[in-house]
Write a protein that holds these residues in place. Structure first.
Motif, PDB file in Angstrom:
ATOM      1  N   VAL A  30       5.354   2.626 -10.902  1.00 57.22           N
ATOM      2  CA  VAL A  30       4.820   1.280 -11.080  1.00 57.22           C
ATOM      3  C   VAL A  30       5.589   0.680 -12.250  1.00 57.22           C
ATOM      4  O   VAL A  30       5.461   1.153 -13.380  1.00 57.22           O
ATOM      5  N   ILE A  31       6.388  -0.331 -11.981  1.00 56.10           N
ATOM      6  CA  ILE A  31       7.349  -0.838 -12.962  1.00 56.10           C
ATOM      7  C   ILE A  31       6.676  -1.820 -13.923  1.00 56.10           C
ATOM      8  O   ILE A  31       6.184  -2.878 -13.512  1.00 56.10           O
ATOM      9  N   ARG A  32       6.678  -1.464 -15.200  1.00 56.77           N
ATOM     10  CA  ARG A  32       6.070  -2.310 -16.226  1.00 56.77           C
ATOM     11  C   ARG A  32       7.081  -3.216 -16.916  1.00 56.77           C
ATOM     12  O   ARG A  32       6.716  -4.235 -17.503  1.00 56.77           O
ATOM     13  N   ASP A  33       8.336  -2.819 -16.895  1.00 60.59           N
ATOM     14  CA  ASP A  33       9.376  -3.567 -17.584  1.00 60.59           C
ATOM     15  C   ASP A  33      10.644  -3.531 -16.732  1.00 60.59           C
ATOM     16  O   ASP A  33      11.087  -2.431 -16.368  1.00 60.59           O
ATOM     17  N   PRO A  34      11.171  -4.698 -16.342  1.00 61.67           N
ATOM     18  CA  PRO A  34      10.788  -6.038 -16.787  1.00 61.67           C
ATOM     19  C   PRO A  34       9.565  -6.568 -16.038  1.00 61.67           C
ATOM     20  O   PRO A  34       9.211  -6.055 -14.966  1.00 61.67           O
ATOM     21  N   GLU A  35       8.943  -7.584 -16.606  1.00 60.65           N
ATOM     22  CA  GLU A  35       7.840  -8.261 -15.951  1.00 60.65           C
ATOM     23  C   GLU A  35       8.418  -9.392 -15.098  1.00 60.65           C
ATOM     24  O   GLU A  35       9.026 -10.325 -15.622  1.00 60.65           O
ATOM     25  N   ARG A  79      -7.742  -4.313 -13.064  1.00 63.24           N
ATOM     26  CA  ARG A  79      -6.334  -4.044 -13.337  1.00 63.24           C
ATOM     27  C   ARG A  79      -5.587  -3.492 -12.132  1.00 63.24           C
ATOM     28  O   ARG A  79      -4.432  -3.106 -12.243  1.00 63.24           O
ATOM     29  N   PHE A  80      -6.251  -3.461 -10.973  1.00 64.25           N
ATOM     30  CA  PHE A  80      -5.609  -2.954  -9.762  1.00 64.25           C
ATOM     31  C   PHE A  80      -5.657  -4.006  -8.660  1.00 64.25           C
ATOM     32  O   PHE A  80      -6.625  -4.750  -8.525  1.00 64.25           O
ATOM     33  N   ALA A  81      -4.616  -4.054  -7.878  1.00 59.58           N
ATOM     34  CA  ALA A  81      -4.570  -4.904  -6.688  1.00 59.58           C
ATOM     35  C   ALA A  81      -3.612  -4.327  -5.653  1.00 59.58           C
ATOM     36  O   ALA A  81      -3.836  -4.465  -4.460  1.00 59.58           O
ATOM     37  N   ASP A  82      -2.542  -3.686  -6.136  1.00 60.55           N
ATOM     38  CA  ASP A  82      -1.424  -3.290  -5.285  1.00 60.55           C
ATOM     39  C   ASP A  82      -1.440  -1.776  -5.043  1.00 60.55           C
ATOM     40  O   ASP A  82      -1.715  -1.003  -5.968  1.00 60.55           O
ATOM     41  N   GLU A 140      -2.500   3.411 -14.366  1.00 61.21           N
ATOM     42  CA  GLU A 140      -3.758   2.808 -14.798  1.00 61.21           C
ATOM     43  C   GLU A 140      -3.863   1.326 -14.473  1.00 61.21           C
ATOM     44  O   GLU A 140      -4.913   0.723 -14.694  1.00 61.21           O
ATOM     45  N   THR A 141      -2.814   0.722 -13.971  1.00 63.90           N
ATOM     46  CA  THR A 141      -2.855  -0.690 -13.596  1.00 63.90           C
ATOM     47  C   THR A 141      -1.657  -1.018 -12.727  1.00 63.90           C
ATOM     48  O   THR A 141      -0.639  -0.314 -12.768  1.00 63.90           O
ATOM     49  N   CYS A 169       2.951  -5.799 -10.857  1.00 57.24           N
ATOM     50  CA  CYS A 169       4.060  -4.872 -11.083  1.00 57.24           C
ATOM     51  C   CYS A 169       4.708  -4.503  -9.757  1.00 57.24           C
ATOM     52  O   CYS A 169       4.003  -4.295  -8.747  1.00 57.24           O
ATOM     53  N   PRO A 170       6.020  -4.373  -9.717  1.00 59.01           N
ATOM     54  CA  PRO A 170       6.651  -3.802  -8.527  1.00 59.01           C
ATOM     55  C   PRO A 170       6.243  -2.330  -8.356  1.00 59.01           C
ATOM     56  O   PRO A 170       6.163  -1.577  -9.336  1.00 59.01           O
ATOM     57  N   LEU A 171       5.981  -1.939  -7.134  1.00 58.82           N
ATOM     58  CA  LEU A 171       5.770  -0.539  -6.770  1.00 58.82           C
ATOM     59  C   LEU A 171       7.050  -0.046  -6.119  1.00 58.82           C
ATOM     60  O   LEU A 171       7.532  -0.683  -5.171  1.00 58.82           O
ATOM     61  N   VAL A 172       7.580   1.061  -6.589  1.00 57.82           N
ATOM     62  CA  VAL A 172       8.879   1.550  -6.092  1.00 57.82           C
ATOM     63  C   VAL A 172       8.732   2.993  -5.630  1.00 57.82           C
ATOM     64  O   VAL A 172       8.379   3.885  -6.413  1.00 57.82           O
TER      65      VAL A 172
END
Length: 266
Positions: free
Chosen positions: A250-255, A232-235, A220-221, A260-263
């Motif tokens: 989509v990694i929320r933690d850690p910031e 809430r989107f860019a990547d 969602e973001t 957010c990193p995309l993996v």
């Protein structure tokens, strides 16, 4: 193979970013908003654009290279402009960088501009120059060839709406991806595109046979709590063969940024 894409925010959260990269060790890291000032003896400088003031690592490229010592590092500048050490102007390059683990032989590369050209005398007027970089590697473990192309999409002060410049940018980006890719490659395209879901940019890439993973998998973001603006989107990350995807997150933690990193795991 683990591929990570991240807008680094100029390294503002480097105390979290560098340990995260050193711990996760992506095979390929695509990084946007990278500073590079080889001669600087400072750790921090300041970016100023009107009322927008942001601390920046003086040489984030060096910082990340140190966190990933077993990677081949390539910096792709979009412009040389001014960062500030108090009242002293410091010329600084700005762009994106790719980091490829040395276990993956790089058998092809492409670098070019998706919007405007290199700006040697300042960051320029908005929307500013934007570059892209692609690598083609052979994954001996899987016995396949993978191409990964990234870009940092132009920022338009009016917002993230479709524009002719953004459509032209998407086509140039697609051309660069095709230049570095072979007919049987697993193809990955990623970056901070600076567009919303449903954009013409994503439609152009979809028409070329690329599947977008962020919204397709229900995220969602791609923004963290450090980003307070609407949108809430860019990547985004896209692949040509979804069957090759072992995992995507989509990694929320850690910031580690306001993005957010995309993996992606292949």
């Amino acid at each position: 193979m683990k591929i990570m894409c991240l807008n680094s925010w100029g390294g503002k959260l480097h105390e979290a970013l560098l340990p995260y990269l050193a711990e996760t060790v992506p095979d390929i890291l695509c990084l946007q908003e990278v500073t590079h000032r080889p001669a600087s003896d400072k750790d921090w400088l300041t970016y100023r654009d009107g009322d927008h003031v942001l601390p920046q690592r003086a040489n984030l490229f060096r910082d990340v290279s140190g966190a990933l010592p077993d990677h081949v590092a390539v910096f792709c500048p979009a412009a040389q402009g001014t960062l500030w050490d108090g009242d002293r102007a410091i010329p600084s390059q700005w762009g994106l960088a790719s980091f490829v683990h040395r276990s993956l032989p790089i058998i092809g590369q492409v670098q070019g501009f998706v919007h405007k050209d290199y700006e040697p005398n300042g960051f320029g007027e908005h929307p500013r120059s934007r570059s892209a970089h692609g690598v083609r590697v052979f994954d001996h473990g899987a016995g396949r060839t993978v191409s990964v192309t990234q870009m940092h999409g132009l920022r338009d002060l009016r917002g993230k709406m479709d524009t002719p410049d953004r459509a032209a940018q998407a086509r140039r980006f697609l051309d660069l991806s095709r230049q570095v890719s072979g007919p049987n490659d697993t193809v990955v395209a990623c970056g901070d595109f600076n567009v919303e879901p449903g954009s013409e940019t994503l439609a152009i890439l979809a028409d070329a046979g690329l599947t977008e993973l962020v919204t397709a998998r229900g995220f969602e973001t791609t923004r963290t709590s450090h980003y307070a603006k609407p949108g809430r989107f860019a990547d985004y990350m896209l692949v040509n063969r979804e069957q090759d995807v072992r995992g995507f997150d989509v990694i929320r933690d850690p910031e580690v940024s306001d993005h957010c990193p995309l993996v992606l795991s292949l």
